[in-house]
Design a protein around this motif. Structure first.
Motif, PDB file in Angstrom:
ATOM      1  N   THR A  36      22.978  77.127 -18.510  1.00 45.64           N
ATOM      2  CA  THR A  36      22.011  76.043 -18.380  1.00 45.64           C
ATOM      3  C   THR A  36      21.723  75.811 -16.907  1.00 45.64           C
ATOM      4  OG1 THR A  36      23.807  74.407 -18.440  1.00 45.64           O
ATOM      5  CG2 THR A  36      22.665  74.901 -20.517  1.00 45.64           C
ATOM      6  N   VAL A  37      20.455  75.556 -16.600  1.00 46.85           N
ATOM      7  CA  VAL A  37      20.005  75.410 -15.216  1.00 46.85           C
ATOM      8  C   VAL A  37      19.197  74.127 -15.090  1.00 46.85           C
ATOM      9  CG1 VAL A  37      18.664  76.447 -13.341  1.00 46.85           C
ATOM     10  CG2 VAL A  37      19.896  77.922 -14.955  1.00 46.85           C
ATOM     11  N   LEU A  38      19.534  73.341 -14.089  1.00 47.75           N
ATOM     12  CA  LEU A  38      18.785  72.130 -13.762  1.00 47.75           C
ATOM     13  C   LEU A  38      18.175  72.296 -12.379  1.00 47.75           C
ATOM     14  CD1 LEU A  38      17.964  69.112 -14.103  1.00 47.75           C
ATOM     15  CD2 LEU A  38      20.193  68.526 -13.086  1.00 47.75           C
ATOM     16  N   LEU A  39      16.864  72.090 -12.280  1.00 49.50           N
ATOM     17  CA  LEU A  39      16.152  72.129 -10.999  1.00 49.50           C
ATOM     18  C   LEU A  39      15.670  70.722 -10.676  1.00 49.50           C
ATOM     19  CD1 LEU A  39      14.796  73.656  -8.626  1.00 49.50           C
ATOM     20  CD2 LEU A  39      12.829  74.029 -10.124  1.00 49.50           C
ATOM     21  N   LEU A  40      16.061  70.221  -9.509  1.00 50.97           N
ATOM     22  CA  LEU A  40      15.687  68.875  -9.078  1.00 50.97           C
ATOM     23  C   LEU A  40      14.744  68.959  -7.885  1.00 50.97           C
ATOM     24  CD1 LEU A  40      19.200  67.157  -9.229  1.00 50.97           C
ATOM     25  CD2 LEU A  40      17.367  67.028 -10.930  1.00 50.97           C
ATOM     26  N   GLU A  41      13.582  68.322  -7.995  1.00 52.91           N
ATOM     27  CA  GLU A  41      12.580  68.314  -6.929  1.00 52.91           C
ATOM     28  C   GLU A  41      12.211  66.868  -6.605  1.00 52.91           C
ATOM     29  OE1 GLU A  41       9.683  68.443  -4.222  1.00 52.91           O
ATOM     30  OE2 GLU A  41      11.014  70.117  -4.708  1.00 52.91           O
ATOM     31  N   THR A 224      15.202  62.500  -6.073  1.00 56.18           N
ATOM     32  CA  THR A 224      15.662  62.783  -4.721  1.00 56.18           C
ATOM     33  C   THR A 224      17.181  62.878  -4.694  1.00 56.18           C
ATOM     34  OG1 THR A 224      13.783  61.584  -3.779  1.00 56.18           O
ATOM     35  CG2 THR A 224      15.657  61.996  -2.323  1.00 56.18           C
ATOM     36  N   VAL A 225      17.686  64.040  -4.332  1.00 60.04           N
ATOM     37  CA  VAL A 225      19.127  64.215  -4.175  1.00 60.04           C
ATOM     38  C   VAL A 225      19.542  63.578  -2.850  1.00 60.04           C
ATOM     39  CG1 VAL A 225      20.991  65.895  -3.899  1.00 60.04           C
ATOM     40  CG2 VAL A 225      19.176  66.289  -5.584  1.00 60.04           C
ATOM     41  N   VAL A 238      25.902  66.662  -7.786  1.00 63.34           N
ATOM     42  CA  VAL A 238      25.105  65.932  -6.806  1.00 63.34           C
ATOM     43  C   VAL A 238      24.900  64.481  -7.242  1.00 63.34           C
ATOM     44  CG1 VAL A 238      23.852  68.027  -6.145  1.00 63.34           C
ATOM     45  CG2 VAL A 238      22.856  66.494  -7.852  1.00 63.34           C
ATOM     46  N   GLN A 239      24.627  63.651  -6.252  1.00 59.01           N
ATOM     47  CA  GLN A 239      24.130  62.298  -6.485  1.00 59.01           C
ATOM     48  C   GLN A 239      22.627  62.316  -6.273  1.00 59.01           C
ATOM     49  OE1 GLN A 239      26.492  60.149  -3.520  1.00 59.01           O
ATOM     50  NE2 GLN A 239      27.494  59.068  -5.196  1.00 59.01           N
ATOM     51  N   TYR A 240      21.904  61.581  -7.108  1.00 58.34           N
ATOM     52  CA  TYR A 240      20.450  61.567  -6.984  1.00 58.34           C
ATOM     53  C   TYR A 240      19.904  60.195  -7.306  1.00 58.34           C
ATOM     54  CZ  TYR A 240      20.316  61.830 -12.105  1.00 58.34           C
ATOM     55  OH  TYR A 240      20.467  61.569 -13.451  1.00 58.34           O
ATOM     56  N   ILE A 262      15.397  71.789   6.848  1.00 61.29           N
ATOM     57  CA  ILE A 262      15.587  70.407   7.290  1.00 61.29           C
ATOM     58  C   ILE A 262      16.503  69.662   6.328  1.00 61.29           C
ATOM     59  CG2 ILE A 262      14.425  68.196   7.682  1.00 61.29           C
ATOM     60  CD1 ILE A 262      12.001  69.816   8.680  1.00 61.29           C
ATOM     61  N   SER A 263      16.199  69.691   5.050  1.00 67.73           N
ATOM     62  CA  SER A 263      16.946  68.881   4.090  1.00 67.73           C
ATOM     63  C   SER A 263      18.295  69.466   3.701  1.00 67.73           C
ATOM     64  CB  SER A 263      16.098  68.637   2.837  1.00 67.73           C
ATOM     65  OG  SER A 263      14.984  67.812   3.141  1.00 67.73           O
ATOM     66  N   SER A 264      18.448  70.784   3.700  1.00 66.69           N
ATOM     67  CA  SER A 264      19.754  71.358   3.337  1.00 66.69           C
ATOM     68  C   SER A 264      20.845  70.961   4.330  1.00 66.69           C
ATOM     69  CB  SER A 264      19.658  72.870   3.176  1.00 66.69           C
ATOM     70  OG  SER A 264      19.029  73.208   1.950  1.00 66.69           O
ATOM     71  N   PRO A 265      20.655  71.159   5.651  1.00 65.32           N
ATOM     72  CA  PRO A 265      21.692  70.695   6.578  1.00 65.32           C
ATOM     73  C   PRO A 265      21.862  69.185   6.556  1.00 65.32           C
ATOM     74  CG  PRO A 265      19.752  71.427   7.774  1.00 65.32           C
ATOM     75  CD  PRO A 265      19.565  71.848   6.353  1.00 65.32           C
ATOM     76  N   HIS A 266      20.770  68.460   6.336  1.00 68.39           N
ATOM     77  CA  HIS A 266      20.855  66.999   6.271  1.00 68.39           C
ATOM     78  C   HIS A 266      21.771  66.577   5.126  1.00 68.39           C
ATOM     79  CE1 HIS A 266      18.651  62.880   5.957  1.00 68.39           C
ATOM     80  NE2 HIS A 266      19.640  62.817   6.813  1.00 68.39           N
ATOM     81  N   LEU A 267      21.602  67.186   3.947  1.00 68.55           N
ATOM     82  CA  LEU A 267      22.447  66.853   2.801  1.00 68.55           C
ATOM     83  C   LEU A 267      23.906  67.234   3.048  1.00 68.55           C
ATOM     84  CD1 LEU A 267      20.141  67.788  -0.194  1.00 68.55           C
ATOM     85  CD2 LEU A 267      21.154  65.546   0.241  1.00 68.55           C
TER      86      LEU A 267
END
Length: 516
Positions: A36-41, A224-225, A238-240, A262-267
């Motif tokens: 199972t795959v969840l994609l969050l945008e 938004t994660v 993850v928290q979202y 930008i967002s990957s290192p930020h997270l």
């Protein structure tokens, strides 16, 4: 594909970011019906987002509702200007708002990844994944793919200023290439575009839409994660925030960060993974000491641009509003081209340049930029609040070699303008209004310098003290967590980043599925 169901407690794979990489990973992983795959945008869905479909007006998307609205830090070397850095905030990410250029640069760019410490990452290793992604209009060759998700085409009826670039380059003794993704990249060519039947082909349309019938794939937009769930040394989800307060979802197998450079290192930093000094400064508990998170930020500086008044009306925009590109060397001794230019079927100027010159009427541009910049920047925290964007600073022109190369780029554009091919189209230059030299040219570069939107390198792949992920894209010191986007590139390729990001994501899917 489930798009409205309430999220379950856990999925095998949670993919963070539905952009160029995330759409590829979610589609490829969900080909296995046993997972199972969840994609969050964070942004909205692409269905009904009509403005993203029109190739010739893509520039109107920048700074709009589908853009994160990030800005680089004010730079004293650019007169204190803060350069906007558009990033897609819609399903498909930047592949839904970019200029649709499919260009991978030269083989040496990827061999440099392995030389920088990314074991097993080189052009030979990546080529099958470039080819796997492509449905190239010219058919399959040793270097090109056919039948892949992404339709790649060239302008069928190029705008006169695009054809003019090819003619002008030829007059200057430069090569005219049939394919910008062929064995040689030095010279002029019609652009390869992710455009089919006059419409944009984003990774959302190419990869996710065909997967719509899969019950094991859940895609949620407007989510938004805000952090990673870490238990001991393992990322477990993850928290979202979907507008109803903070919630959690667990990843039984892996969490896959595809949120971009930008967002990957930020997270990672918000979750306690990064430089301990920086984390403690903002009151964030240190889970894993990885000082390289946010470092090694690279981007291609672009001059917006050299503008000319057309002798004739430009007419309606065609293709992606450009249609042709040119690569050349600022110094003949260089092993590969470092300068790149493209045509713009209209004005292309920073506000500072536009305020100094008359650019009204039928004006077009040839815009040069530097694809092998020496300046390196960083991304740092501004706050522990996830809603506060980080500081993003590419440190444009901090290496004086970059300024010298861009000045050389200006000269070559005026050489092109003096050819018979372009003299037939150009009435006169307008911004700048003449060939510049010395201090004048340097000042124009500082006023005109902007971005190609190619931010990369902030979660660099390798094994040194500043490396963030290993050669299988796993975050050092954390189990169950990988990063697969432009942030892992240890060296920025001399090209637009969409194609290498897609190839990287294709290979990441193969690594995760144990196919390589």
């Amino acid at each position: 594909m489930n798009t409205t169901e309430r999220l379950r407690v856990a999925y095998d794979y949670v993919v963070v970011g539905g952009g160029s990489a995330g759409c590829v990973l979610a589609a490829r992983l969900s080909q296995d019906p046993c997972v199972t795959v969840l994609l969050l945008e964070a942004g909205p869905g692409h269905a009904g987002a009509e403005p993203v479909d029109h190739p010739e007006t893509w520039a109107t998307l920048l700074g709009g509702e589908y853009d994160w609205g990030h800005t680089y830090e004010p730079n004293p070397l650019l007169g204190g200007r803060a350069v906007p850095i558009p990033r897609g905030r819609v399903l498909g990410g930047s592949s839904s708002i970019n200029a649709m250029l499919w260009y991978r640069g030269c083989a040496d760019d990827y061999d440099a990844w392995e030389e920088a410490g990314a074991k097993g990452w080189n052009f030979r290793a990546l080529l099958p994944y470039f080819r796997r992604a492509e449905d190239w209009e010219g058919g399959a060759t040793e270097l090109r793919g056919e039948g892949g998700p992404l339709r790649i085409t060239r302008p069928a009826d190029p705008h006169p200023i695009a054809s003019g670039l090819l003619g002008a380059a030829s007059e200057l003794g430069m090569a005219v290439l049939d394919d910008s993704n062929g064995p040689d990249i030095e010279g002029a060519s019609l652009a390869n575009l992710t455009v089919a039947d006059g419409r944009r082909v984003s990774t959302a349309r190419a990869y996710l839409d065909p997967a719509a019938g899969r019950p094991n794939l859940t895609v949620r937009t407007d989510v938004t994660v805000i952090g990673l769930l870490v238990d001991g040394n393992r990322c477990v989800g993850v928290q979202y925030d979907a507008g109803h307060g903070v919630e959690e979802v667990r990843a039984e197998a892996e969490t896959l960060l595809c949120a971009g450079a930008i967002s990957s290192p930020h997270l990672l930093m918000l979750s306690g993974i990064g430089d301990p000094l920086q984390l403690r400064e903002h009151g964030i508990g240190v889970r894993v000491e990885l000082p390289g998170v946010g470092r090694n930020l690279q981007d291609h500086p672009l001059l917006m641009g050299v503008n000319f008044r057309s002798k004739n009306p430009l007419g309606p925009g065609r293709d992606n509003g450009g249609g042709a590109i040119l690569n050349w060397k600022s110094d003949p001794a260089l092993p590969q081209p470092d300068l790149h230019a493209f045509v713009v079927q209209g004005v292309h100027a920073t506000p500072e340049v536009a305020a100094r010159y008359d650019i009204a009427g039928d004006v077009f541009a040839v815009s040069p930029g530097l694809m092998r910049a020496h300046s390196v920047g960083e991304l740092t925290l501004r706050s522990a609040d996830p809603a506060v964007a980080p500081r993003i600073d590419p440190r444009y022109l901090s290496d004086p070699r970059d300024l010298a190369a861009l000045v050389a780029g200006l000269d070559r554009i005026f050489d092109l303008a003096g050819t018979l091919s372009y003299r037939a189209l150009i009435d006169h230059p307008v911004a700048p209004d003449r060939r510049l030299s010395g201090a004048e040219a340097e000042e124009f570069v500082r006023r005109s310098c902007a971005t190609f939107f190619h931010t990369a390198g902030t979660c660099s792949m390798g094994y040194g003290p500043d490396a963030v992920v290993d050669s299988e894209l796993r975050v050092h010191g954390v189990e169950g967590l990988r990063v697969a986007d432009a942030s892992v590139m240890p060296v920025l390729p001399s090209c637009n980043t969409n194609a290498p990001v897609v190839a990287l994501a294709e290979r990441a899917a193969a690594l995760i599925r144990g196919e390589e």
